[in-house]
Design a protein around this motif. Structure first.
Motif, PDB file in Angstrom:
ATOM      1  N   THR A 227       0.850  -1.187   0.000  1.00 32.04           N
ATOM      2  CA  THR A 227       0.000   0.000   0.000  1.00 32.04           C
ATOM      3  C   THR A 227       0.889   1.242   0.000  1.00 32.04           C
ATOM      4  OG1 THR A 227      -1.779  -1.130   1.175  1.00 32.04           O
ATOM      5  CG2 THR A 227      -1.800   1.278   1.221  1.00 32.04           C
ATOM      6  N   TRP A 228       0.605   2.147  -0.914  1.00 36.59           N
ATOM      7  CA  TRP A 228       1.388   3.371  -1.061  1.00 36.59           C
ATOM      8  C   TRP A 228       0.465   4.581  -1.037  1.00 36.59           C
ATOM      9  CZ3 TRP A 228       6.746   4.011  -2.895  1.00 36.59           C
ATOM     10  CH2 TRP A 228       7.482   2.814  -2.801  1.00 36.59           C
ATOM     11  N   GLN A 229       1.035   5.697  -0.615  1.00 35.87           N
ATOM     12  CA  GLN A 229       0.326   6.970  -0.659  1.00 35.87           C
ATOM     13  C   GLN A 229       0.682   7.693  -1.940  1.00 35.87           C
ATOM     14  OE1 GLN A 229      -0.087   9.699   2.853  1.00 35.87           O
ATOM     15  NE2 GLN A 229       1.174  11.064   1.597  1.00 35.87           N
ATOM     16  N   LEU A 230      -0.341   8.088  -2.695  1.00 34.00           N
ATOM     17  CA  LEU A 230      -0.165   8.851  -3.920  1.00 34.00           C
ATOM     18  C   LEU A 230      -0.551  10.288  -3.622  1.00 34.00           C
ATOM     19  CD1 LEU A 230      -0.641   5.826  -4.729  1.00 34.00           C
ATOM     20  CD2 LEU A 230      -1.670   6.675  -6.815  1.00 34.00           C
ATOM     21  N   GLY A 231       0.263  11.233  -4.044  1.00 37.83           N
ATOM     22  CA  GLY A 231      -0.047  12.610  -3.710  1.00 37.83           C
ATOM     23  C   GLY A 231       0.490  13.631  -4.672  1.00 37.83           C
ATOM     24  N   THR A 232       0.021  14.864  -4.474  1.00 38.11           N
ATOM     25  CA  THR A 232       0.526  16.024  -5.194  1.00 38.11           C
ATOM     26  C   THR A 232       0.393  17.228  -4.278  1.00 38.11           C
ATOM     27  OG1 THR A 232       0.466  17.223  -7.285  1.00 38.11           O
ATOM     28  CG2 THR A 232      -1.659  16.691  -6.291  1.00 38.11           C
ATOM     29  N   TYR A 233       0.876  18.382  -4.735  1.00 40.39           N
ATOM     30  CA  TYR A 233       0.874  19.594  -3.915  1.00 40.39           C
ATOM     31  C   TYR A 233       1.004  20.797  -4.845  1.00 40.39           C
ATOM     32  CZ  TYR A 233       5.838  18.889  -4.779  1.00 40.39           C
ATOM     33  OH  TYR A 233       7.049  18.664  -5.401  1.00 40.39           O
ATOM     34  N   PRO A 234       0.633  21.988  -4.375  1.00 42.50           N
ATOM     35  CA  PRO A 234       0.727  23.176  -5.238  1.00 42.50           C
ATOM     36  C   PRO A 234       2.137  23.375  -5.788  1.00 42.50           C
ATOM     37  CG  PRO A 234      -0.594  23.675  -3.296  1.00 42.50           C
ATOM     38  CD  PRO A 234      -0.002  22.304  -3.073  1.00 42.50           C
ATOM     39  N   GLY A 235       2.217  23.599  -7.084  1.00 39.08           N
ATOM     40  CA  GLY A 235       3.501  23.800  -7.748  1.00 39.08           C
ATOM     41  C   GLY A 235       4.139  22.528  -8.258  1.00 39.08           C
ATOM     42  N   HIS A 236       3.488  21.381  -8.021  1.00 40.17           N
ATOM     43  CA  HIS A 236       4.060  20.099  -8.437  1.00 40.17           C
ATOM     44  C   HIS A 236       3.888  19.851  -9.927  1.00 40.17           C
ATOM     45  CE1 HIS A 236       4.166  15.442  -7.949  1.00 40.17           C
ATOM     46  NE2 HIS A 236       5.389  15.924  -8.000  1.00 40.17           N
ATOM     47  N   ASP A 237       2.907  20.444 -10.550  1.00 40.64           N
ATOM     48  CA  ASP A 237       2.524  20.321 -11.954  1.00 40.64           C
ATOM     49  C   ASP A 237       1.359  19.341 -12.077  1.00 40.64           C
ATOM     50  OD1 ASP A 237       2.504  21.062 -14.543  1.00 40.64           O
ATOM     51  OD2 ASP A 237       4.348  20.070 -15.143  1.00 40.64           O
ATOM     52  N   ASP A 238       0.450  19.689 -12.965  1.00 36.87           N
ATOM     53  CA  ASP A 238      -0.760  18.879 -13.147  1.00 36.87           C
ATOM     54  C   ASP A 238      -0.420  17.438 -13.524  1.00 36.87           C
ATOM     55  OD1 ASP A 238      -2.132  21.184 -12.658  1.00 36.87           O
ATOM     56  OD2 ASP A 238      -2.714  21.543 -14.745  1.00 36.87           O
ATOM     57  N   TYR A 239      -1.144  16.511 -12.932  1.00 37.33           N
ATOM     58  CA  TYR A 239      -1.094  15.075 -13.226  1.00 37.33           C
ATOM     59  C   TYR A 239       0.148  14.356 -12.711  1.00 37.33           C
ATOM     60  CZ  TYR A 239      -4.741  16.640 -16.471  1.00 37.33           C
ATOM     61  OH  TYR A 239      -5.844  17.230 -17.021  1.00 37.33           O
ATOM     62  N   ASP A 240       1.110  15.087 -12.133  1.00 37.01           N
ATOM     63  CA  ASP A 240       2.292  14.422 -11.579  1.00 37.01           C
ATOM     64  C   ASP A 240       1.916  13.696 -10.291  1.00 37.01           C
ATOM     65  OD1 ASP A 240       3.594  15.591 -13.642  1.00 37.01           O
ATOM     66  OD2 ASP A 240       4.913  16.847 -12.434  1.00 37.01           O
ATOM     67  N   VAL A 241       2.426  12.493 -10.116  1.00 36.10           N
ATOM     68  CA  VAL A 241       2.112  11.688  -8.941  1.00 36.10           C
ATOM     69  C   VAL A 241       3.405  11.383  -8.177  1.00 36.10           C
ATOM     70  CG1 VAL A 241       1.115   9.533  -8.101  1.00 36.10           C
ATOM     71  CG2 VAL A 241       0.169  10.619 -10.155  1.00 36.10           C
ATOM     72  N   ASP A 242       3.410  11.669  -6.875  1.00 40.69           N
ATOM     73  CA  ASP A 242       4.505  11.255  -6.000  1.00 40.69           C
ATOM     74  C   ASP A 242       4.030  10.070  -5.169  1.00 40.69           C
ATOM     75  OD1 ASP A 242       6.258  13.142  -6.884  1.00 40.69           O
ATOM     76  OD2 ASP A 242       6.186  14.401  -5.098  1.00 40.69           O
ATOM     77  N   LEU A 243       4.855   9.025  -5.100  1.00 38.12           N
ATOM     78  CA  LEU A 243       4.485   7.818  -4.362  1.00 38.12           C
ATOM     79  C   LEU A 243       5.409   7.615  -3.170  1.00 38.12           C
ATOM     80  CD1 LEU A 243       4.046   7.054  -7.688  1.00 38.12           C
ATOM     81  CD2 LEU A 243       3.064   5.055  -6.616  1.00 38.12           C
ATOM     82  N   PHE A 244       4.808   7.403  -2.004  1.00 39.89           N
ATOM     83  CA  PHE A 244       5.522   7.108  -0.758  1.00 39.89           C
ATOM     84  C   PHE A 244       4.907   5.841  -0.161  1.00 39.89           C
ATOM     85  CE2 PHE A 244       5.787  11.649  -1.357  1.00 39.89           C
ATOM     86  CZ  PHE A 244       7.061  12.003  -0.950  1.00 39.89           C
ATOM     87  N   PRO A 245       5.695   4.920   0.350  1.00 39.03           N
ATOM     88  CA  PRO A 245       5.105   3.728   0.980  1.00 39.03           C
ATOM     89  C   PRO A 245       4.324   4.108   2.232  1.00 39.03           C
ATOM     90  CG  PRO A 245       7.469   3.821   1.391  1.00 39.03           C
ATOM     91  CD  PRO A 245       7.169   4.921   0.421  1.00 39.03           C
ATOM     92  N   ALA A 246       3.174   3.462   2.438  1.00 36.80           N
ATOM     93  CA  ALA A 246       2.372   3.747   3.630  1.00 36.80           C
ATOM     94  C   ALA A 246       3.066   3.268   4.892  1.00 36.80           C
ATOM     95  CB  ALA A 246       0.998   3.091   3.491  1.00 36.80           C
ATOM     96  N   GLU A 247       3.907   2.254   4.767  1.00 38.77           N
ATOM     97  CA  GLU A 247       4.641   1.721   5.914  1.00 38.77           C
ATOM     98  C   GLU A 247       6.071   1.415   5.490  1.00 38.77           C
ATOM     99  OE1 GLU A 247       2.621  -1.731   7.283  1.00 38.77           O
ATOM    100  OE2 GLU A 247       0.903  -0.637   8.100  1.00 38.77           O
TER     101      GLU A 247
END
Length: 216
Positions: free
Chosen positions: A64-84
């Protein structure tokens, strides 16, 4: 003795005429070449994309991973971090089968490593990979820990490991930056047939997903 304007020798007239014809032919060939180049460039842009591949999360089956974005990241870009657990060194997998078109360094690497996580940032995507999936579909994988495990021209299948999660390039922490592209345009990433929900970067947004990128 002759009167009036001197007559230009016939040989000169033939040379000038022949030269004019040659120049016209060369101009026509050059114009045709330009049109051919324009056609070669334009046709792929006008050709419609094929069906969207059944992309999977680019991480190990069942995780299980967390998918995220944030202001200034650019549209549709996905950052993935493991949930654990630790992100450093986690396997990065091909989302779908295709041909590797880029495997190298984007920008500069910087100095962030597992032993020095607060080292200097680099520029761009650091170690990265691009995969052409056919039908004008492409995926990109950035900020990997070390040189990719694949090479340009290599055929990969869904689930093949192409690298490991790192923090090279312009990265503040170990994670995988991921993109799906249709033609030259980024689009909303879909995983296992479902949209990610990450479209615009006008606000911070996160969602958790479990990978179905499993062996056949």
């Amino acid at each position: 003795m002759t009167t009036g304007q001197p007559t230009r020798p016939r040989a000169h007239r033939r040379i000038r005429s022949r030269t004019t014809r040659v120049l016209l032919v060369l101009a026509a060939v050059a114009a045709t070449g330009v049109l051919a180049v324009v056609a070669v460039v334009a046709v792929p842009l006008l050709r419609g994309a094929g069906p969207r591949p059944a992309f999977q999360l680019p991480v190990a089956c069942g995780e299980t991973w967390q998918l995220g974005t944030y202001p200034g990241h650019d549209d549709y870009d996905v950052d993935l971090f493991p949930a654990e657990g630790e992100a450093w060194g986690r396997p990065v997998l091909a989302s779908w089968g295709g041909e590797v078109t880029v495997a190298g360094i984007n920008g500069s690497l910087g100095g962030r490593t597992p032993d020095n996580p607060d080292g200097p940032r680099g520029r761009g995507g650091g170690y990265w990979v691009k995969i052409d999936h056919g039908g004008s579909w492409e995926t990109q994988y950035l900020h990997m820990l070390e040189p990719p495990l694949v090479r340009v021209g290599q055929r990969v299948e869904q689930g093949d490991q192409i690298g490991r999660v790192g923090s090279t390039g312009n990265s503040g922490a170990p994670h995988l930056h991921y993109e799906q592209r249709q033609g030259w345009q980024k689009v909303e990433a879909h995983f296992d047939g479902a949209p990610s929900g990450i479209t615009h970067d006008d606000r911070e947004y996160t969602v958790k997903r479990t990978s179905n990128n499993c062996a056949a």
